[in-house]
Structure formats: structure tokens, C-alpha cells
Design a protein around this motif. Sequence first.
Motif, PDB file in Angstrom:
ATOM      1  N   THR A  43     103.137  26.947 -17.175  1.00  2.00           N
ATOM      2  CA  THR A  43     103.275  25.583 -17.671  1.00  2.00           C
ATOM      3  C   THR A  43     101.877  25.001 -17.853  1.00  2.00           C
ATOM      4  OG1 THR A  43     103.428  24.657 -15.439  1.00  2.00           O
ATOM      5  CG2 THR A  43     105.500  25.167 -16.543  1.00  2.00           C
ATOM      6  N   TYR A  44     101.771  24.059 -18.772  1.00  2.00           N
ATOM      7  CA  TYR A  44     100.503  23.369 -19.027  1.00  2.00           C
ATOM      8  C   TYR A  44     100.785  21.877 -19.003  1.00  2.00           C
ATOM      9  CZ  TYR A  44      96.482  21.474 -21.503  1.00  2.00           C
ATOM     10  OH  TYR A  44      95.385  20.730 -21.844  1.00  2.00           O
ATOM     11  N   ALA A  45      99.929  21.116 -18.332  1.00  2.00           N
ATOM     12  CA  ALA A  45     100.114  19.667 -18.266  1.00  2.00           C
ATOM     13  C   ALA A  45      98.777  18.976 -18.051  1.00  2.00           C
ATOM     14  CB  ALA A  45     101.063  19.308 -17.128  1.00  2.00           C
ATOM     15  N   VAL A  46      98.633  17.809 -18.694  1.00  2.00           N
ATOM     16  CA  VAL A  46      97.447  16.981 -18.481  1.00  2.00           C
ATOM     17  C   VAL A  46      97.766  15.558 -18.938  1.00  2.00           C
ATOM     18  CG1 VAL A  46      96.397  17.469 -20.728  1.00  2.00           C
ATOM     19  CG2 VAL A  46      94.941  16.835 -18.803  1.00  2.00           C
ATOM     20  N   GLY A  47      97.190  14.587 -18.262  1.00  2.00           N
ATOM     21  CA  GLY A  47      97.261  13.201 -18.707  1.00  2.00           C
ATOM     22  C   GLY A  47      96.098  12.940 -19.644  1.00  2.00           C
ATOM     23  N   THR A  48      96.261  11.986 -20.585  1.00  2.00           N
ATOM     24  CA  THR A  48      95.192  11.696 -21.534  1.00  2.00           C
ATOM     25  C   THR A  48      94.936  10.195 -21.615  1.00  2.00           C
ATOM     26  OG1 THR A  48      96.740  11.582 -23.398  1.00  2.00           O
ATOM     27  CG2 THR A  48      95.719  13.711 -22.966  1.00  2.00           C
ATOM     28  N   LEU A  49      93.743   9.862 -22.043  1.00  2.00           N
ATOM     29  CA  LEU A  49      93.349   8.476 -22.241  1.00  2.00           C
ATOM     30  C   LEU A  49      92.614   8.402 -23.570  1.00  2.00           C
ATOM     31  CD1 LEU A  49      93.056   5.598 -21.074  1.00  2.00           C
ATOM     32  CD2 LEU A  49      90.945   6.356 -19.998  1.00  2.00           C
ATOM     33  N   GLY A  50      93.080   7.572 -24.482  1.00  2.00           N
ATOM     34  CA  GLY A  50      92.381   7.378 -25.740  1.00  2.00           C
ATOM     35  C   GLY A  50      93.060   7.959 -26.958  1.00  2.00           C
ATOM     36  N   GLY A  51      94.222   8.552 -26.829  1.00  2.00           N
ATOM     37  CA  GLY A  51      94.923   9.118 -27.983  1.00  2.00           C
ATOM     38  C   GLY A  51      95.944   8.154 -28.536  1.00  2.00           C
ATOM     39  N   PHE A  52      96.422   8.469 -29.753  1.00  2.00           N
ATOM     40  CA  PHE A  52      97.463   7.659 -30.368  1.00  2.00           C
ATOM     41  C   PHE A  52      98.357   8.564 -31.201  1.00  2.00           C
ATOM     42  CE2 PHE A  52      99.236   5.387 -33.976  1.00  2.00           C
ATOM     43  CZ  PHE A  52      99.904   4.363 -33.318  1.00  2.00           C
ATOM     44  N   GLY A  53      99.679   8.504 -30.961  1.00  2.00           N
ATOM     45  CA  GLY A  53     100.634   9.246 -31.776  1.00  2.00           C
ATOM     46  C   GLY A  53     101.339  10.335 -30.999  1.00  2.00           C
ATOM     47  N   ALA A  54     101.875  11.281 -31.752  1.00  2.00           N
ATOM     48  CA  ALA A  54     102.590  12.407 -31.151  1.00  2.00           C
ATOM     49  C   ALA A  54     102.342  13.636 -32.012  1.00  2.00           C
ATOM     50  CB  ALA A  54     104.080  12.119 -31.069  1.00  2.00           C
ATOM     51  N   GLU A  55     102.269  14.782 -31.382  1.00  2.00           N
ATOM     52  CA  GLU A  55     102.104  16.033 -32.109  1.00  2.00           C
ATOM     53  C   GLU A  55     102.742  17.162 -31.324  1.00  2.00           C
ATOM     54  OE1 GLU A  55      98.196  17.696 -32.596  1.00  2.00           O
ATOM     55  OE2 GLU A  55      97.716  17.449 -30.497  1.00  2.00           O
ATOM     56  N   ASN A  56     102.941  18.255 -32.022  1.00  2.00           N
ATOM     57  CA  ASN A  56     103.460  19.459 -31.393  1.00  2.00           C
ATOM     58  C   ASN A  56     102.635  20.625 -31.913  1.00  2.00           C
ATOM     59  OD1 ASN A  56     105.410  21.943 -31.481  1.00  2.00           O
ATOM     60  ND2 ASN A  56     106.124  20.563 -29.879  1.00  2.00           N
ATOM     61  N   ILE A  57     102.085  21.418 -31.001  1.00  2.00           N
ATOM     62  CA  ILE A  57     101.313  22.600 -31.396  1.00  2.00           C
ATOM     63  C   ILE A  57     101.869  23.829 -30.697  1.00  2.00           C
ATOM     64  CG2 ILE A  57      99.177  21.304 -31.789  1.00  2.00           C
ATOM     65  CD1 ILE A  57      98.163  22.540 -29.096  1.00  2.00           C
ATOM     66  N   LYS A  58     101.509  24.974 -31.220  1.00  2.00           N
ATOM     67  CA  LYS A  58     101.754  26.251 -30.565  1.00  2.00           C
ATOM     68  C   LYS A  58     100.390  26.701 -30.066  1.00  2.00           C
ATOM     69  CE  LYS A  58     105.289  27.252 -34.022  1.00  2.00           C
ATOM     70  NZ  LYS A  58     106.403  26.823 -33.237  1.00  2.00           N
ATOM     71  N   GLN A  59     100.341  27.262 -28.863  1.00  2.00           N
ATOM     72  CA  GLN A  59      99.059  27.639 -28.295  1.00  2.00           C
ATOM     73  C   GLN A  59      99.138  29.046 -27.726  1.00  2.00           C
ATOM     74  OE1 GLN A  59      97.402  26.121 -24.390  1.00  2.00           O
ATOM     75  NE2 GLN A  59      96.279  24.847 -25.837  1.00  2.00           N
ATOM     76  N   ILE A  60      98.075  29.809 -27.947  1.00  2.00           N
ATOM     77  CA  ILE A  60      97.973  31.141 -27.360  1.00  2.00           C
ATOM     78  C   ILE A  60      96.659  31.208 -26.593  1.00  2.00           C
ATOM     79  CG2 ILE A  60      97.894  33.620 -27.775  1.00  2.00           C
ATOM     80  CD1 ILE A  60      99.485  33.030 -30.366  1.00  2.00           C
ATOM     81  N   VAL A  61      96.749  31.634 -25.343  1.00  2.00           N
ATOM     82  CA  VAL A  61      95.576  31.814 -24.496  1.00  2.00           C
ATOM     83  C   VAL A  61      95.340  33.315 -24.396  1.00  2.00           C
ATOM     84  CG1 VAL A  61      94.571  31.429 -22.216  1.00  2.00           C
ATOM     85  CG2 VAL A  61      96.170  29.742 -23.175  1.00  2.00           C
ATOM     86  N   PHE A  62      94.231  33.786 -24.979  1.00  2.00           N
ATOM     87  CA  PHE A  62      93.883  35.204 -24.901  1.00  2.00           C
ATOM     88  C   PHE A  62      92.974  35.416 -23.699  1.00  2.00           C
ATOM     89  CE2 PHE A  62      94.792  34.665 -29.450  1.00  2.00           C
ATOM     90  CZ  PHE A  62      95.714  35.691 -29.631  1.00  2.00           C
ATOM     91  N   LEU A  63      93.296  36.415 -22.897  1.00  2.00           N
ATOM     92  CA  LEU A  63      92.535  36.745 -21.688  1.00  2.00           C
ATOM     93  C   LEU A  63      91.858  38.089 -21.926  1.00  2.00           C
ATOM     94  CD1 LEU A  63      95.437  35.624 -19.398  1.00  2.00           C
ATOM     95  CD2 LEU A  63      93.334  34.346 -19.849  1.00  2.00           C
ATOM     96  N   GLU A  64      90.533  38.067 -21.927  1.00  2.00           N
ATOM     97  CA  GLU A  64      89.745  39.214 -22.384  1.00  2.00           C
ATOM     98  C   GLU A  64      89.789  40.417 -21.458  1.00  2.00           C
ATOM     99  OE1 GLU A  64      85.350  39.795 -24.308  1.00  2.00           O
ATOM    100  OE2 GLU A  64      85.506  38.402 -22.642  1.00  2.00           O
ATOM    101  N   ASN A  65      89.849  40.173 -20.147  1.00  2.00           N
ATOM    102  CA  ASN A  65      89.740  41.279 -19.201  1.00  2.00           C
ATOM    103  C   ASN A  65      90.594  41.011 -17.960  1.00  2.00           C
ATOM    104  OD1 ASN A  65      88.172  39.392 -17.673  1.00  2.00           O
ATOM    105  ND2 ASN A  65      86.390  39.941 -18.902  1.00  2.00           N
ATOM    106  N   ALA A  66      90.601  41.976 -17.033  1.00  2.00           N
ATOM    107  CA  ALA A  66      91.423  41.856 -15.823  1.00  2.00           C
ATOM    108  C   ALA A  66      90.999  40.667 -14.973  1.00  2.00           C
ATOM    109  CB  ALA A  66      91.356  43.153 -15.011  1.00  2.00           C
ATOM    110  N   GLU A  67      89.705  40.388 -14.924  1.00  2.00           N
ATOM    111  CA  GLU A  67      89.216  39.256 -14.127  1.00  2.00           C
ATOM    112  C   GLU A  67      89.753  37.931 -14.671  1.00  2.00           C
ATOM    113  OE1 GLU A  67      85.009  37.083 -12.925  1.00  2.00           O
ATOM    114  OE2 GLU A  67      84.958  39.057 -13.860  1.00  2.00           O
ATOM    115  N   ALA A  68      89.717  37.754 -15.994  1.00  2.00           N
ATOM    116  CA  ALA A  68      90.235  36.522 -16.600  1.00  2.00           C
ATOM    117  C   ALA A  68      91.746  36.416 -16.383  1.00  2.00           C
ATOM    118  CB  ALA A  68      89.907  36.482 -18.087  1.00  2.00           C
ATOM    119  N   THR A  69      92.446  37.544 -16.495  1.00  2.00           N
ATOM    120  CA  THR A  69      93.892  37.547 -16.268  1.00  2.00           C
ATOM    121  C   THR A  69      94.206  37.148 -14.835  1.00  2.00           C
ATOM    122  OG1 THR A  69      94.182  39.265 -17.944  1.00  2.00           O
ATOM    123  CG2 THR A  69      95.988  38.958 -16.365  1.00  2.00           C
TER     124      THR A  69
END
Length: 175
Positions: free
Chosen positions: A62-88
Motif C-alpha cells: 500500500t502507498y499513502a501520504v498526506g499532501t499540502l498545496g494541491g488542488f483537484g483529483a487524479e488517478n495514476i498507475k505506478q510501477i516501482v522497479f527495484l534494481e537489485n536484491a538490496e533494494a527489494t
Amino acid sequence: MSVSSVEGTINLAKNQGMAPEFESCHAYAVFPSITSVAIGIGGKGGTGEVFLKDGTKLGDATYAVGTLGGFGAENIKQIVFLENAEATQKFTSGKFELKYDYHATIGGASAGVAVGTTTGAQGNAGDGGSHGVAYVNGVKVVAITSKGLYICGPIAGGAFAELGAGKYMFTPISA
């Protein structure tokens, strides 16, 4: 979460020129829908799944964060690539945080934006590819614009702010 939405996001990314990213990474997390909503104060979040390069599912995220300074609504698709075993390992241990600064989305198009992260690089793949975004600390984050009207940028006396870094929380598959 629907398997088809995860597979659809992967296929969309590959069709936009990111197939080599899936082949060269150690692991990746797919978030078919991250929604942002704000009128000055807001938040964004979504759920995803984490896989090894060979497609073996490691668990959910899951991903979550509060924000300050935005206006509106959007929906994105996100992919997090992990380069190696340490990052994973770092991503799946719950110690992964991400910050970025400005962006704007109108309809299905996204404007290029200055980006800064605490543990990774982020780019936008709205028109294909990962826009030359390099791994930073073993992490590369690519957003595929979906829809909405959302603008975040400077606010009086300072810059757009996430209220703390965005947190990715990982839940492994039960044995």
C-alpha cells in the motif's frame, strides 16, 4: 485487487516501451490505481502487488501520504522497479519512502515536473518509456497518467509539501 488490473498495468507499461525495465530489474511493485485528492490539504494512496522479475508474487503493498498545496483529483498507475536484491529487501522491509515535488495532470496528459526523492527516482511515462529515469539507490518509480485534473506546486511562502514522505507498506504472502 483484480488480477486483470495488475496485468493490465504491466501490459500498458510494456506497450509504452518499458519491457526492458521488467527484464532487467530484480523485482517490481505494480500499483494499478493511486488516487490523489486535494483542495489545499489532501492525500493520495493506493494498493498494489510486489513481484520478483520472474513474476513470482512476493506480497501486497500500500502507498499513502498526506499532501499540502494541491488542488483537484487524479488517478495514476505506478510501477516501482527495484534494481537489485538490496533494494527489494529494503522495499519489502517497510523502510521505503518517496518524495516528489511538482506535477500537473489534465485529462490523460501529464506535464513534466521537477522531481526529488529520498530513496528513488521518479518519471512519467504518459507518452511512453521511462524518460531516461535512472535508478537511484536501487529504485526507479514510473507513473503512467490515467485521468483527472490535479495541480500541485508552490504555495505561499514555500513549496508544495507532502506531509512526511510517502510510505510504502508491504505485506508478504502467507506461507
